[in-house]
Motif scaffolding. Structure first.
Motif, PDB file in Angstrom:
ATOM      1  N   VAL A 101     -12.527   6.875   1.166  1.00 14.52           N
ATOM      2  CA  VAL A 101     -11.546   7.400   0.215  1.00 14.52           C
ATOM      3  C   VAL A 101     -12.158   8.425  -0.729  1.00 14.52           C
ATOM      4  O   VAL A 101     -11.432   9.114  -1.451  1.00 14.52           O
ATOM      5  CB  VAL A 101     -10.882   6.267  -0.606  1.00 14.52           C
ATOM      6  CG1 VAL A 101     -10.123   5.328   0.296  1.00 14.52           C
ATOM      7  CG2 VAL A 101     -11.907   5.515  -1.455  1.00 14.52           C
ATOM      8  N   LEU A 130       1.060   4.075  -2.944  1.00 18.75           N
ATOM      9  CA  LEU A 130       0.708   5.474  -2.731  1.00 18.75           C
ATOM     10  C   LEU A 130       1.880   6.396  -3.041  1.00 18.75           C
ATOM     11  O   LEU A 130       1.695   7.499  -3.574  1.00 18.75           O
ATOM     12  CB  LEU A 130       0.226   5.685  -1.289  1.00 18.75           C
ATOM     13  CG  LEU A 130      -1.073   4.953  -0.905  1.00 18.75           C
ATOM     14  CD1 LEU A 130      -1.433   5.235   0.544  1.00 18.75           C
ATOM     15  CD2 LEU A 130      -2.218   5.352  -1.832  1.00 18.75           C
ATOM     16  N   SER A 159      -8.436  11.390   6.441  1.00 19.82           N
ATOM     17  CA  SER A 159      -7.210  10.947   5.797  1.00 19.82           C
ATOM     18  C   SER A 159      -7.475   9.657   5.039  1.00 19.82           C
ATOM     19  O   SER A 159      -7.754   8.622   5.638  1.00 19.82           O
ATOM     20  CB  SER A 159      -6.094  10.717   6.837  1.00 19.82           C
ATOM     21  OG  SER A 159      -4.997  10.035   6.244  1.00 19.82           O
ATOM     22  N   ALA A 160      -7.377   9.715   3.706  1.00 17.57           N
ATOM     23  CA  ALA A 160      -7.592   8.519   2.892  1.00 17.57           C
ATOM     24  C   ALA A 160      -6.471   7.501   3.122  1.00 17.57           C
ATOM     25  O   ALA A 160      -6.708   6.289   3.083  1.00 17.57           O
ATOM     26  CB  ALA A 160      -7.670   8.895   1.412  1.00 17.57           C
ATOM     27  N   ASP A 161      -5.245   7.983   3.365  1.00 13.87           N
ATOM     28  CA  ASP A 161      -4.130   7.074   3.658  1.00 13.87           C
ATOM     29  C   ASP A 161      -4.441   6.232   4.899  1.00 13.87           C
ATOM     30  O   ASP A 161      -4.291   5.003   4.894  1.00 13.87           O
ATOM     31  CB  ASP A 161      -2.840   7.861   3.911  1.00 13.87           C
ATOM     32  CG  ASP A 161      -2.247   8.437   2.632  1.00 13.87           C
ATOM     33  OD1 ASP A 161      -2.959   8.454   1.606  1.00 13.87           O
ATOM     34  OD2 ASP A 161      -1.086   8.866   2.664  1.00 13.87           O
ATOM     35  N   HIS A 213      -6.011   6.519  -4.324  1.00 11.99           N
ATOM     36  CA  HIS A 213      -6.643   5.811  -3.207  1.00 11.99           C
ATOM     37  C   HIS A 213      -7.842   4.993  -3.683  1.00 11.99           C
ATOM     38  O   HIS A 213      -8.049   3.864  -3.242  1.00 11.99           O
ATOM     39  CB  HIS A 213      -7.092   6.817  -2.132  1.00 11.99           C
ATOM     40  CG  HIS A 213      -5.965   7.574  -1.509  1.00 11.99           C
ATOM     41  ND1 HIS A 213      -5.509   8.759  -2.029  1.00 11.99           N
ATOM     42  CD2 HIS A 213      -5.196   7.308  -0.425  1.00 11.99           C
ATOM     43  CE1 HIS A 213      -4.509   9.210  -1.275  1.00 11.99           C
ATOM     44  NE2 HIS A 213      -4.297   8.344  -0.302  1.00 11.99           N
ATOM     45  N   ALA A 263      -8.825   1.007  -3.163  1.00 10.11           N
ATOM     46  CA  ALA A 263     -10.082   0.625  -2.505  1.00 10.11           C
ATOM     47  C   ALA A 263     -10.947  -0.231  -3.431  1.00 10.11           C
ATOM     48  O   ALA A 263     -11.535  -1.233  -3.001  1.00 10.11           O
ATOM     49  CB  ALA A 263     -10.842   1.875  -2.064  1.00 10.11           C
ATOM     50  N   LEU A 285      -7.263   3.651   4.390  1.00 12.74           N
ATOM     51  CA  LEU A 285      -6.829   2.443   3.696  1.00 12.74           C
ATOM     52  C   LEU A 285      -6.073   1.509   4.633  1.00 12.74           C
ATOM     53  O   LEU A 285      -6.333   0.305   4.661  1.00 12.74           O
ATOM     54  CB  LEU A 285      -5.944   2.820   2.509  1.00 12.74           C
ATOM     55  CG  LEU A 285      -6.681   3.227   1.221  1.00 12.74           C
ATOM     56  CD1 LEU A 285      -5.734   3.917   0.256  1.00 12.74           C
ATOM     57  CD2 LEU A 285      -7.313   2.010   0.556  1.00 12.74           C
ATOM     58  N   LEU A 320       0.833  -1.202   0.000  1.00  9.91           N
ATOM     59  CA  LEU A 320       0.000   0.000   0.000  1.00  9.91           C
ATOM     60  C   LEU A 320       0.868   1.252   0.000  1.00  9.91           C
ATOM     61  O   LEU A 320       0.660   2.173  -0.804  1.00  9.91           O
ATOM     62  CB  LEU A 320      -0.923   0.000   1.229  1.00  9.91           C
ATOM     63  CG  LEU A 320      -1.697   1.309   1.459  1.00  9.91           C
ATOM     64  CD1 LEU A 320      -2.692   1.542   0.316  1.00  9.91           C
ATOM     65  CD2 LEU A 320      -2.414   1.281   2.800  1.00  9.91           C
TER      66      LEU A 320
END
Length: 334
Positions: free
Chosen positions: A299, A225, A305-307, A231, A235, A310, A221
């Motif tokens: 996401v 990124l 925070s999308a990070d 993102h 997903a 995930l 991951l």
């Protein structure tokens, strides 16, 4: 090829067709419309296969708190006769404070339920399979336009050739290209994008997640990124892998050819899903589908925070596999 806008007064809705992405978008559109009108609405998303009639009756029963409810019953083509009878009976007198969405993947099985819904005034979203080259090209152009960009004819062909026929992958790639280029997408931009994606993709991450490799999943991951993989691509790949594993596991056969015909998937994808499904239980996969659905929203802006969203989802899915899977049950006997 887009879902019809949800009818404001429709209490019944049928989402019908073979194209999974279009079905997903149709359900998402109804969900958004319901939440816009009823921000405190209760949401219930159920899978028809193996669903007890009593559980369905519980969510369809009048709410004690008076809140509007959205009930989505997915995969009704696989519903047992008793469940179909319960849904049919409900259509005769639907609750005005409840929106029922019935999702059917196409085919003749339980087609009578769709006729009952239509006769009861249900709105219908048609989600036919997009299989021709012309339809895929039109889909790509629409996705690029929706993302605010333009794409040259040669770039359309190059993108379909590079990504293949999977609509989720095409949609994610089109959106990412517009974000990268910021205007007109040409064949050179597609070539640069494809070279970058060849190193690591969302599917690389999903493969590690499904086999329960926590450390490998997180490493893949972060690597993805860092290299600019969107993102939403990660997903979507995780969700696709879990759904495919669940579909393969739900059928009472391990014959690759039979599964490929029943699920309308290429044999290579069935074999891959069979490998990834080892160690999973049906209950675990259903829980993982729920986590993937939450991640999809996170996401796309729900999470700060999308990070982090995930990473958290990956850890949760790996934990679900460890605690509910077949391997864990085998260990518990010793």
């Amino acid at each position: 090829m887009a879902a019809a806008p949800p009818a404001p007064t429709s209490r019944l809705r049928a989402v019908v067709g073979e194209e999974e992405l279009l079905r997903s978008r149709a359900v998402a559109a109804v969900r958004a419309a319901v939440l816009e009108r009823h921000p405190q609405a209760e949401l219930h998303e159920l899978t028809a296969l193996g669903l007890p009639v009593g559980q369905l009756a519980d969510v369809l029963a009048p709410s004690l708190f008076g809140e509007h409810r959205l009930v989505v019953v997915a995969g009704v083509q696989e519903a047992a006769g008793a469940l179909v009878d319960a849904l049919t009976a409900y259509c005769a007198d639907p609750d005005p404070d409840l929106t029922l969405v019935v999702v059917h993947h196409g085919g003749k099985r339980n087609e009578a339920l769709l006729k009952t819904l239509t006769a009861a005034g249900a709105a219908v979203d048609e989600c036919p399979k997009i299989s021709s080259a012309g339809d895929r090209a039109a889909f790509v152009r629409n996705e690029v336009r929706a993302a605010g960009g333009r794409i040259t004819p040669d770039a359309v062909g190059a993108l379909v050739d590079a990504v293949g026929g999977d609509l989720r992958a095409l949609s994610s790639a089109a959106t990412q290209l517009v974000a990268d280029v910021g205007g007109t997408v040409d064949a050179d931009a597609v070539a640069r994008f494809h070279r970058g994606q060849a190193e690591v993709s969302g599917f690389t991450v999903a493969e590690r997640v499904l086999v329960g490799d926590r450390q490998g999943s997180i490493e893949m991951l972060r690597w993805a990124l860092e290299r600019g993989v969107a993102h939403v691509l990660v997903a979507d790949a995780i969700a696709d892998g879990i759904r495919t594993a669940a579909r393969v596991t739900s059928l009472n056969t391990s014959n690759t050819g039979e599964l490929a015909r029943a699920l309308k998937l290429p044999p290579w994808k069935v074999k891959k899903a069979q490998t990834q499904a080892r160690g999973w239980s049906i209950d675990g996969l259903q829980q993982a589908i729920g986590v993937a659905a939450e991640l999809n929203a996170d996401v796309k802006g729900v999470a700060a925070s999308a990070d982090y969203a995930l990473e958290r989802a990956i850890r949760r899915i790996v934990d679900i596999r460890a605690t509910t899977g077949r391997d864990s049950r085998a260990r518990s006997r010793y």
